[in-house]
Design a protein around this motif. Structure first.
Motif, PDB file in Angstrom:
ATOM      1  N   THR A   1      -0.820   7.543  -1.357  1.00 20.32           N
ATOM      2  CA  THR A   1      -1.801   7.022  -2.709  1.00 20.32           C
ATOM      3  C   THR A   1      -0.726   7.265  -3.650  1.00 20.32           C
ATOM      4  O   THR A   1       0.452   7.930  -3.483  1.00 20.32           O
ATOM      5  CB  THR A   1      -2.992   7.952  -2.889  1.00 20.32           C
TER       6      THR A   1
ATOM      7  N   VAL B   1      -4.083   3.601  -0.541  1.00 15.75           N
ATOM      8  CA  VAL B   1      -5.089   3.728  -1.525  1.00 15.75           C
ATOM      9  C   VAL B   1      -4.474   4.139  -2.992  1.00 15.75           C
ATOM     10  O   VAL B   1      -4.081   5.332  -2.979  1.00 15.75           O
ATOM     11  CB  VAL B   1      -6.136   4.611  -0.670  1.00 15.75           C
TER      12      VAL B   1
ATOM     13  N   SER C   1      -4.902   5.415  -6.751  1.00 10.41           N
ATOM     14  CA  SER C   1      -5.804   6.459  -7.517  1.00 10.41           C
ATOM     15  C   SER C   1      -5.033   6.835  -8.576  1.00 10.41           C
ATOM     16  O   SER C   1      -4.028   6.574  -9.039  1.00 10.41           O
ATOM     17  CB  SER C   1      -5.923   7.778  -6.518  1.00 10.41           C
TER      18      SER C   1
ATOM     19  N   PRO D   1      -9.601   1.856  -3.747  1.00 13.20           N
ATOM     20  CA  PRO D   1      -9.339   1.203  -2.348  1.00 13.20           C
ATOM     21  C   PRO D   1      -9.356  -0.624  -2.567  1.00 13.20           C
ATOM     22  O   PRO D   1     -10.201  -1.045  -3.398  1.00 13.20           O
ATOM     23  CB  PRO D   1     -10.542   1.733  -1.678  1.00 13.20           C
ATOM     24  N   HIS D   2      -8.431  -1.045  -2.001  1.00 12.47           N
ATOM     25  CA  HIS D   2      -8.233  -2.618  -1.971  1.00 12.47           C
ATOM     26  C   HIS D   2      -9.085  -2.897  -0.761  1.00 12.47           C
ATOM     27  O   HIS D   2      -9.525  -2.124   0.132  1.00 12.47           O
ATOM     28  CB  HIS D   2      -6.985  -3.138  -1.804  1.00 12.47           C
TER      29      HIS D   2
ATOM     30  N   ALA E   1      -8.069  -1.833   2.567  1.00  9.50           N
ATOM     31  CA  ALA E   1      -7.795  -0.303   2.945  1.00  9.50           C
ATOM     32  C   ALA E   1      -8.325   0.179   4.222  1.00  9.50           C
ATOM     33  O   ALA E   1      -9.584   0.014   4.456  1.00  9.50           O
ATOM     34  CB  ALA E   1      -8.142   0.603   1.660  1.00  9.50           C
TER      35      ALA E   1
ATOM     36  N   VAL F   1      -9.132   6.077   2.847  1.00 12.59           N
ATOM     37  CA  VAL F   1      -9.904   6.285   1.476  1.00 12.59           C
ATOM     38  C   VAL F   1     -10.629   7.509   1.489  1.00 12.59           C
ATOM     39  O   VAL F   1     -10.492   8.216   0.651  1.00 12.59           O
ATOM     40  CB  VAL F   1     -10.850   5.273   1.296  1.00 12.59           C
TER      41      VAL F   1
ATOM     42  N   THR G   1     -12.735  -0.569  -8.081  1.00  6.26           N
ATOM     43  CA  THR G   1     -11.838  -1.776  -7.553  1.00  6.26           C
ATOM     44  C   THR G   1     -10.491  -1.344  -8.437  1.00  6.26           C
ATOM     45  O   THR G   1     -10.410  -1.077  -9.671  1.00  6.26           O
ATOM     46  CB  THR G   1     -12.428  -3.097  -7.370  1.00  6.26           C
TER      47      THR G   1
END
Length: 359
Positions: A93, A116, A118, A146-147, A150, A155, A173
């Motif tokens: 992340t 992911v 953040s 998260p895409h 992912a 996540v 998103t």
């Protein structure tokens, strides 16, 4: 801060790449709940300082992190995330303030499902590991973005990181996140900078009229220009869309001022009032009507403590406090913000205890 439990998927070690304010604060928060932390940084001085603060240990080649947190400047995010994905099978992340750009850099890479994004909405006007704190994120919103590709487990692990640091999880998103921060952070910062720039070459006798209002409006303009130029340019699409709206509204304001259109000006100002009331209130609840009680406070040690003690004796909860540091006054002017229904009671109570308030 939450204690780790047997059900937690975050076991560690967690590698933190970048030991500035955010990276070191994350490391300290994780160490406070017993998670093993590995530290990496191109700056040996930052690395030495962060490890000396107890934020973790310097990563060794044989270490295998479960999670990697990338906390480097915006211009280096894509490269650092790509390198972290290639270096191990860890979940990765980042805590950058823009989410679409780093995702675009890694979306097509093998292992992209382990990434992911953040973004903790916390920080300070200070920088570097010495400004870090294990409690920096307590109760603060932390977006997890998260895409579509992912991994679910990835996540969930990043969500565990947020909870371990004491923050409040917000799921968005990447595109929603970037629009949100453009509206609540990036465009306000640019507008504050434009207002502050009008002061830079102002005559001294103009600046003598500066009050708390201009300080409030321009406070964030004091942020690091190099960092914020990276942040804003990384979120160009969302920022440009909002700046276009602001430009159109500025044209309306100029037209109203030029025509002496008070109704038009009032409409603009009422929209501003509505915007201030839309900001979430205490503990994220609905906004409540507040009122300010202005109190003159002598510039002596212990006077603020005495004021707060007298407010407690008045059985009024203080919601916020601001201090107007006007160099032209021999006393400070403290703005005590309280529930609107309790303002007059506090004002009367403080006056009965010898305080001078402004009415």
């Amino acid at each position: 801060m939450p204690e780790p439990t047997g059900q937690s998927s975050l076991r560690g070690p967690v590698e933190v790449i970048g030991t500035g304010l955010l990276g070191t604060s994350i490391a300290l928060a994780l160490r406070a709940v017993g998670v093993d932390v590995l530290l990496s940084d191109v700056s040996s001085e930052h690395l030495r300082t962060a490890s000396g603060l107890g934020a973790g240990r310097v990563r060794r080649p044989e270490d295998r992190p479960q999670l990697v947190v990338v906390a480097v400047p915006p211009d280096h995010l894509g490269e650092a995330i790509t390198g972290a994905l290639a270096a191990s099978d860890a979940v990765v992340t980042d805590v950058g303030s823009v989410k679409s750009a780093p995702l675009a850099a890694v979306r097509e890479l093998p292992g992209a499902g382990r990434y992911v994004g953040s973004h903790p909405m916390a920080g300070s006007e200070q920088s570097g590991p010495l400004a870090a704190s294990a409690t920096l994120f307590d109760g603060r919103p932390w977006a997890v973005t998260p895409h579509a590709g992912a991994d679910v487990a990835a996540v969930e692990l990043v969500e565990e990181l947020v909870r371990a640091c004491g923050a409040t999880l917000v799921l968005l998103t990447p595109e929603e996140h970037d629009r949100a921060v453009a509206r609540t952070s990036h465009v306000p910062h640019l507008l504050a900078s434009l207002v502050a720039a009008r002061l830079a070459e102002a005559p001294e006798n103009h600046l003598a009229l500066s009050g708390q209002g201009v300080r409030d409006v321009t406070r964030v303009a004091a942020g690091d220009p190099a960092l914020y130029s990276q942040i804003v340019s990384g979120n160009a699409d969302a920022v440009l869309a909002l700046l276009g709206e602001v430009r159109a509204q500025l044209d309306d304001v100029m037209a109203a001022v030029g025509a002496g259109d008070r109704d038009g000006l009032r409409t603009v100002l009422e929209r501003g009032v509505a915007g201030t009331r839309a900001i979430p209130g205490k503990h994220g609840g609905p906004p409540r009507a507040m009122a300010s009680v202005w109190v003159q406070v002598p510039d002596h040690p212990g006077e603020l403590a005495r004021l707060f003690a007298d407010a407690v004796a008045s059985e009024v909860n203080i919601e916020d406090v601001r201090i107007d540091h006007d160099p032209g006054r021999p006393v400070g002017l403290v703005e005590v913000v309280v529930d609107e229904g309790r303002a007059e009671h506090l004002r009367t109570s403080l006056e009965s205890r010898g305080w001078t308030t402004q009415r």
